[in-house]
Design an enzyme around this catalytic site. Structure first.
Site: not given
Ligand SMILES: Cc1cc2nc3c(=O)[nH]c(=O)nc-3n(C[C@H](O)[C@H](O)[C@H](O)COP(=O)(O)OP(=O)(O)OC[C@H]3O[C@@H](n4cnc5c(N)ncnc54)[C@H](O)[C@@H]3O)c2cc1C
Length: 375
Positions: A99-100, A135, A259, A270, A328, A355
């Site tokens: 849990c992060v 997760t 198909r 191609q 596609q 991740e």
């Molecule tokens: C199905 C699922 C399972 C998960 N499991 C876990 C888990 O077990 N444990 C856990 O801790 N987390 C988990 N997560 C969380 C996941 O790691 C985060 O959703 C992810 O790290 C992105 O964070 P955010 O959703 O807050 O997006 P944000 O950080 O808000 O990012 C939004 C967008 O901005 C971009 N962005 C942000 N900062 C920058 C930058 N500096 N430069 C360029 N682009 C940037 C990102 O790439 C993204 O496109 C899970 C998420 C999902 C959907």
């Protein structure tokens, strides 16, 4: 069973039970994987599992995320005590969660708001905060929770705690409904005045105090070492993406040979044949990147060019691209649920998000190859 559990959107307990029975869902399996000097056992296993179904694969592998958190931050004694409890045993399955992430801290892990405060009189840590997108979040028996103990130090002021089920103040928030990998449970973890004994601090208090003192003096700390750990765990995530891509590639190749349109097999165009060639080329390139990084991790080579991130970035984007090409190639049949390719496309998308998003992987690689701390 992939389509069934995708529709049900539930943890596939009978399949995890079977995985436990054959030794796949166990701490021993991970230990064997990590002690393979080639580093290839886990990526091969993860690719095969995800080839079958990525959601079910993550339901089986999700507990290993908690073990990775234990291994990165805990003492050997803590790892040996808690890791087996993330799996349980056949007939008595347990789950782990790492849990992060929080609503306002996903990519930007330095801004976690979950706080852990030490109470000297009782030798307890009191943890408050809400973790999201986790997760196995809310259904895990063992939670590894990252919290801020010295907010002024950002990421360097964080520590990891084991929060076992039944801890007062630990609760489940909502369960998320997802686009893909729907057999894997994703939910919130609520920590409301959650009290854990001092021994649940991973690494121990003495080490934490030393680390915080070093951070306050501006010296290198083990949180930077943790970044190196992530570099070596990312290829395993890339391997899962390759499994999905390979499934879609094989399925659409067979389809393209069978198909017929305009009096010939569609692969005789191609336009279709070259798609197949590109799909296979990118999948093989992804696998070689994943295997290189896995081997580097196992042989303790340093990731001077962000090779772990490269493998996850390329494999994740390849899976999204390949599964779209597969749709596609199959036309209307690719878009409907009678065939698995639309599910594979839905499943693939998470590999550019969790991740570490693709953008964050690019940031890691750009920093590594340029030597510049690109903001
Ligand atoms: C199905 C699922 C399972 C998960 N499991 C876990 C888990 O077990 N444990 C856990 O801790 N987390 C988990 N997560 C969380 C996941 O790691 C985060 O959703 C992810 O790290 C992105 O964070 P955010 O959703 O807050 O997006 P944000 O950080 O808000 O990012 C939004 C967008 O901005 C971009 N962005 C942000 N900062 C920058 C930058 N500096 N430069 C360029 N682009 C940037 C990102 O790439 C993204 O496109 C899970 C998420 C999902 C959907």
């Amino acid at each position: 069973m992939a389509a069934e559990w995708d529709e049900r959107e539930e943890t596939p307990w009978p399949i995890i039970e079977e995985a436990a029975r054959i030794g796949l869902y166990s701490f021993d399996f991970l230990v064997n994987g990590f002690s393979d000097p080639t580093g290839l056992t886990l990526p091969v296993a993860y690719e095969e599992l995800s080839w079958g179904d990525a959601g079910i694969a993550l339901a089986i592998m999700g507990s290993s995320l908690a073990v990775a958190g234990l291994a990165a931050n805990g003492t050997p004694e803590q790892l040996v005590e808690w890791a087996p409890q993330c799996f349980g045993s056949p007939g008595d399955l347990k789950l782990g969660a790492f849990c992060v992430s929080e609503a306002d801290a996903g990519s930007d892990v330095s801004s976690l708001k979950t706080r852990a405060v030490y109470e000297e009189a009782t030798d307890e840590w009191v943890i408050d905060g809400t973790k999201t997108w986790i997760t196995n979040g809310g259904i895990a028996n063992t939670n590894v929770v990252v919290a801020s103990v010295a907010p002024e130090l950002g990421a360097r002021g964080q520590a990891s705690f084991v929060v076992p089920e039944g801890t007062p103040g630990l609760g489940a928030g909502r369960k998320f409904q997802k686009m893909g990998i729907r057999a894997s449970h994703t939910g919130e973890v609520v920590l409301d005045g959650c009290r854990v004994p001092g021994r649940c601090l991973l690494g121990g208090k003495e080490k934490l105090d030393e680390r915080l003192a070093r951070a306050r003096e501006g010296k290198r700390t083990s949180s930077q070492a943790a970044m190196a750990t992530f570099e070596s765990t990312r290829p395993a995530v890339g391997a899962q993406a390759i499994g999905i891509a390979r499934a879609a590639y094989e399925y659409s190749l067979d389809y393209a040979k069978e198909r017929r349109a305009f009096g010939r097999a569609i692969i005789d165009n191609q336009g279709i044949a070259f798609k197949i060639a590109d799909m296979r080329t990118r999948i093989d390139a992804s696998r070689l990147l994943v295997w290189r990084a896995s081997w580097m991790g196992a042989t303790r080579k340093s990731f001077t060019a962000g090779e772990g991130s490269m493998s996850k970035l390329f494999a994740g984007e390849t899976a999204v691209w390949v599964t779209e090409q597969a749709i596609q190639i199959m036309g209307g049949y690719g878009y409907v649920r009678e065939h698995p390719v639309e599910r594979w496309h839905r499943d693939s998308k998470i590999y550019t998000i969790f991740e570490g998003t693709s953008e964050i992987q690019r940031l890691v690689i750009a920093r590594a190859v340029s030597g510049i701390h690109i903001p």
